[in-house]
Design an enzyme around this catalytic site. Structure first.
Site, PDB file in Angstrom:
ATOM      1  CG  HIS A  54      -2.122  -0.985   0.929  1.00  0.00           C
ATOM      2  ND1 HIS A  54      -3.032  -0.965   2.111  1.00  0.00           N
ATOM      3  CD2 HIS A  54      -2.404  -1.929   0.344  1.00  0.00           C
ATOM      4  CE1 HIS A  54      -3.752  -1.781   1.858  1.00  0.00           C
ATOM      5  NE2 HIS A  54      -3.574  -2.444   0.716  1.00  0.00           N
ATOM      6  CD  GLU A  87      -1.426   4.499   3.569  1.00  0.00           C
ATOM      7  OE1 GLU A  87      -2.403   5.002   3.617  1.00  0.00           O
ATOM      8  OE2 GLU A  87      -1.280   3.316   2.818  1.00  0.00           O
ATOM      9  CB  SER A 129      -8.870   6.853   5.620  1.00  0.00           C
ATOM     10  OG  SER A 129      -8.782   6.557   6.865  1.00  0.00           O
ATOM     11  CB  CYS A 156      -5.993  -0.213   5.336  1.00  0.00           C
ATOM     12  SG  CYS A 156      -4.395  -0.937   5.090  1.00  0.00           S
ATOM     13  CB  CYS A 212      -1.439   1.570   6.342  1.00  0.00           C
ATOM     14  SG  CYS A 212      -1.136   0.691   4.661  1.00  0.00           S
TER      15      CYS A 212
END
Length: 146
Positions: A51, A53, A78, A80, A83
């Site tokens: 992801h 991040e 936002s 998950c 992350c």
């Protein structure tokens, strides 16, 4: 400064999209310097965990604990559960979120653990992911574990 850094995260999201992936971007800032950049590369790398991040933290390299404690993580969406776990593990105190209408991770839990969240509700972040989802709903669902 916030706009400058969010714009850098948006540029990462656009890199992800242009390379065949999901348009989510993230940057990490320590002492007003970008030390990490990343975008969702699950598709491009055949990864289960990249992801935006996670890619950003990986690209920031090994850091000492004091760096993380002074860091601000910017993400176009936002974070998950996965992350958010990394944010908690490294004790990153502040996260700036481009938008959370499309997807909302465990924001309440992050707050309960002392993480300051700033939700920008940026229209470019929202439109970028919404346009992607309209064309790629099955890939989006895979990314969020649906």
């Amino acid at each position: 400064m916030l706009k400058k850094y969010l714009d850098a995260a948006i540029q990462e999201a656009k890199k992800g999209l242009s390379s065949g992936g999901i348009p989510i971007g993230s940057i990490m800032v320590v002492d007003d310097e970008i030390v990490g950049r990343g975008h969702n590369r699950r598709v491009q790398r055949g990864s289960s965990i990249l992801h935006a991040e996670m890619d950003c933290l990986e690209n920031a390299g090994r850091r000492n604990a004091s760096d993380y404690k002074r860091a601000v993580l910017y993400s176009t969406l936002s974070p998950c559960d996965m992350c958010s776990g990394a944010i908690l593990l490294y004790k990153i105190p502040r996260v700036v979120i481009g938008e959370n209408r499309t997807f909302q991770g465990p924001e309440g839990y992050l707050r309960s653990r002392g993480v300051e969240l700033e939700i920008v509700d940026d229209s470019e972040c929202f439109e970028l992911i919404q346009t992607f989802i309209l064309k790629n709903d099955s890939l989006w669902n895979e990314d969020i574990g649906e």
